[in-house]
Design a protein around this motif. Structure first.
Motif: not given
Length: 174
Positions: A18, A22, A42-43, A63, A66, A79, A92-93, A95
């Motif tokens: 991530c 990013w 966030y990471y 949520w 992951w 993700a 939401f994510v 990468y």
């Protein structure tokens, strides 16, 4: 390519993927200060570890934990997302390791998240994408997402403007 729910052992790989993803995605869009502020929020290993499994935000969304994509035993993508309404589910994510793009990990992760969305009864899947994100926008468009709204905001940490698209696609009946 395999996609599976992440475990605590995956935390360093999720943080790496991530953070690197990013920086690679936004290096020509946002300042280094903005990028590092987002990564620091966030990471971090602590935050990612706290988000490994499903949880309820208490703010009207959930949520689902992951997910990681592995290729030959190496985590190359991460993700996560969750339900945001009775029939909506948000990415939401998502990468990827910048050196491992175009190997199918993004599609595999999206497919796994779509299965999660359908299991929740979602009829629409949503994502927010920065308007200048020339890595994410073509991917989401190719996967059937359409722009539904343009938004403008200001970063609380740096004061930089942030321009994003809210994109969605319909899902089959649950």
């Amino acid at each position: 390519m395999t996609v599976r729910p992440a475990t605590l052992d995956d935390v360093p790989d999720i943080v790496r993927v991530c953070s690197e993803g990013w920086r690679d995605t936004y290096r020509d869009i946002h300042s280094e200060a903005y990028a590092e502020a987002v990564i620091a929020e966030y990471y971090t290993p602590e935050r990612v570890a706290s988000e490994i499994g499903p949880s309820d935000s208490g703010q009207g969304w959930q949520w689902d934990g992951w997910l990681v994509a592995e290729l030959e035993g190496q985590v190359i993508g991460a993700a996560g997302g969750g339900p945001t309404g009775a029939e909506t589910w948000e990415i939401f994510v998502l990468y990827l390791d910048p050196a491992k793009r175009r190997l199918g990990a993004g599609r595999a992760l999206l497919n796994a998240m779509t299965a999660q969305a359908l299991a929740h009864g979602a009829r629409e899947q949503w994502v927010s994408v920065t308007q200048e994100n020339e890595k994410g926008l073509p991917f989401y468009r190719a996967m059937g997402f359409e722009v539904r709204e343009a938004r403008e905001s200001v970063s609380e940490s740096t004061g930089e403007p942030v321009h994003s698209f809210r994109m969605a696609r319909p899902l089959g009946a649950a």
